[in-house]
Design a protein around this motif. Structure first.
Motif, short mmCIF file in Angstrom:
data_model
loop_
_atom_site.label_atom_id
_atom_site.label_comp_id
_atom_site.label_asym_id
_atom_site.label_seq_id
_atom_site.Cartn_x
_atom_site.Cartn_y
_atom_site.Cartn_z
N ASP A 192 7.15 -28.15 -82.22
CA ASP A 192 7.94 -28.30 -83.44
C ASP A 192 7.43 -27.40 -84.55
N VAL A 241 3.71 -31.80 -78.35
CA VAL A 241 4.93 -32.11 -79.11
C VAL A 241 4.87 -31.47 -80.50
N THR A 242 3.72 -31.61 -81.15
CA THR A 242 3.60 -31.13 -82.53
C THR A 242 3.58 -29.62 -82.62
N GLY A 285 16.17 -31.80 -78.57
CA GLY A 285 15.61 -33.13 -78.79
C GLY A 285 14.11 -33.13 -78.52
N THR A 286 13.66 -34.17 -77.85
CA THR A 286 12.23 -34.28 -77.54
C THR A 286 11.88 -33.64 -76.21
N ASN A 287 12.85 -32.96 -75.59
CA ASN A 287 12.62 -32.37 -74.27
C ASN A 287 12.08 -30.95 -74.32
N THR A 341 13.36 -27.10 -86.76
CA THR A 341 12.49 -27.89 -85.89
C THR A 341 13.22 -28.17 -84.58
N SER A 398 13.00 -30.33 -82.24
CA SER A 398 13.34 -31.72 -81.92
C SER A 398 14.58 -32.21 -82.68
N SER A 399 14.99 -31.46 -83.72
CA SER A 399 16.18 -31.84 -84.49
C SER A 399 17.45 -31.18 -83.94
#
Length: 495
Positions: free
Chosen positions: A194, A190-191, A211-213, A204, A206-207
């Protein structure tokens, strides 16, 4: 062994190597056989994945032939690749031929003897599959150089911000309940995703609509390209049929790739403007940026960061103390700031990253097709290779060559410290070239070579500014290491 004894040994090895190189090498026939067409390549594939495993697959043949250069079938073979026959080069000296683009062609060879469908890259052959002789290779690589140069001031603050959050999450997971653990790989996916979007494009992922996908979509897309090289622990008949014999249908990853492409076409708009000035279309450039960011960078960090922590977890805790002392003292001397100049002063920190790259290079396989008849030299002999023959190198054997590295199969954190250590850097090969050389538009060395080494050091800097030591469970996952952190000891002092 005393320091003086070590220096004498190094000098003796160097003298012996100089004498060896001055002697003509006998020219020998390449040992080994491809066996019965189709059947032998399937047998070699089964040995590689199941019956022997990667390292023993090569070790057993080195012992059988008494040579680090031999003929063998490399997976995946039928029907994934039309020709599995290669000449394997498994020592530091013979491996060099794979970096010489005047002798070997790199067209369509990255993952292996097969090439994933271009449907997975928008219909384009991206830069990784181009030979330097092809016009667009120089244009795309120059675009990557321009991007990296323009974003260099963003890397450190972006990394520190995002990975600081990762470690805070890790701490909260470990303190959630007695005996709790933290999956570093999962947090890192995840990190890292981003971080790359923020560092390269100031957006980024995730923004955005991703998203988080983002990481899951990227992982699926990577899987469709790399699945012929992995095993999942499923019944052999299933893996053979669905992973190693026929390509997975690209349309199954189409929607994921479309979402990733939409992010890059928006976030990288200023870079695509630059691409047009270099004579590249926006569409082709966008597919190349996606590949370089996700396949090369994100895919690399999925492997490299757990590998660094793996070797630290297995190392003597004294190495943790030494790293903490070096990192904190240098940062304190810089007024508490983490700068590029400060990081360059951290010799042990850099050595640990190089040693992790030597022991577990993110890309283990290298391929190249002979452009003309040539000679390959190992330490003991020279071998004739005919034009058009495929040459294959298994990098972990080349970078652990005991003729070059004393105790080459052991992780030695300070291996590259000092003048003698620096002389060994030319044998660190993870970047598709020697660490002492630089990527250019004319070669196939990784455009982000220095960027990768920098962020590897940043991981150590951020970690040891926060913690004195840690413990972790280490395992394996697909193409890399699995690291599950079991404890963290917070820093007791700044120095």
């Amino acid at each position: 062994m005393s320091s003086s004894s070590s220096k004498i040994m190094i000098q003796a090895v160097a003298a012996g190597a100089a004498q060896e190189s001055s002697l003509p090498l006998p020219v020998k026939e390449i040992p080994g056989s491809y066996g019965i067409p189709f059947l032998s390549s399937i047998r070699d594939r089964l040995d590689f994945y199941y019956f022997q495993g990667q390292d023993n697959f090569f070790k057993s043949r080195i012992e059988q032939y008494g040579s680090t250069v031999f003929r063998v079938n490399m997976p995946p073979g039928p029907f994934m690749a039309h020709d599995p026959r290669v000449i394997a080069v498994l020592d530091a000296k013979s491996f060099d031929v794979l970096f010489d683009v005047s002798r070997v062609e790199k067209r369509n060879f990255l993952c292996g003897t097969y090439m994933p469908s271009t449907s997975l890259t928008g219909g384009y052959r991206v830069c990784a599959y181009l030979d330097p002789s092809e016009p667009n290779h120089a244009k795309v690589k120059q675009l990557l150089f321009t991007l990296l140069a323009s974003r260099k001031s963003y890397v450190i603050p972006s990394f520190r911000s995002l990975y600081s959050s990762l470690f805070e999450t890790m701490e909260s997971q470990l303190t959630a309940s007695p005996g709790a653990k933290s999956d570093f790989n999962k947090l890192n996916d995840v990190t890292a995703f981003d971080f790359l979007g923020d560092a390269f494009f100031s957006v980024t992922p995730s923004s955005t609509n991703l998203g988080t996908n983002g990481p899951s979509k990227a992982n699926k897309w990577l899987f469709f390209q790399l699945c012929p090289l992995i095993t999942l622990g499923l019944p052999k008949i299933l893996e053979e049929l669905f992973l190693h014999t026929f390509p997975l249908p690209p349309f199954l990853a189409k929607s994921d790739y479309k979402a990733l492409y939409a992010y890059f076409s928006s976030a990288a708009a200023p870079v695509l403007d630059t691409a047009e000035k270099l004579g590249l279309s926006r569409e082709e450039s966008c597919h190349n940026l996606l590949f370089a960011t996700i396949f090369n960078s994100y895919g690399g960090f999925k492997v490299l960061f757990p590998v660094i922590l793996k070797w630290l977890a297995l190392a003597d805790p004294n190495l943790h103390s030494q790293l903490a002392k070096e990192i904190r003292s240098v940062v304190q001397a810089e007024g508490g700031k983490v700068t590029l100049a400060a990081i360059e002063k951290m010799e042990l920190t850099k050595s640990v990253v190089y040693e992790a790259l030597r022991m577990d290079p993110p890309v283990k396989f290298q391929y190249g097709k002979a452009k003309h008849d040539l000679l390959i030299e190992s330490h003991e002999a020279a071998y004739k290779v005919s034009k058009g023959e495929m040459i294959f190198g298994y990098q972990p054997f080349a970078t652990k060559d005991t003729r070059v590295f004393e105790n080459g199969n052991e992780f030695v954190g300070d291996r590259f410290v000092g003048e003698q250590g620096k002389k060994l850097l030319k044998h660190v090969l993870w970047s598709n070239g020697h660490e002492t050389e630089s990527p250019t538009v004319e070669n196939k060395q990784c455009a982000g070579k220095d960027f990768v080494v920098l962020v590897g050091r940043l991981l150590l800097v951020e970690f040891f500014l926060r913690y004195d030591t840690f413990t972790a469970e280490v395992g394996t996952v697909l193409l890399g290491a699995q690291v599950t952190v079991t404890s963290l000891t917070k820093a007791t002092s700044f120095i």
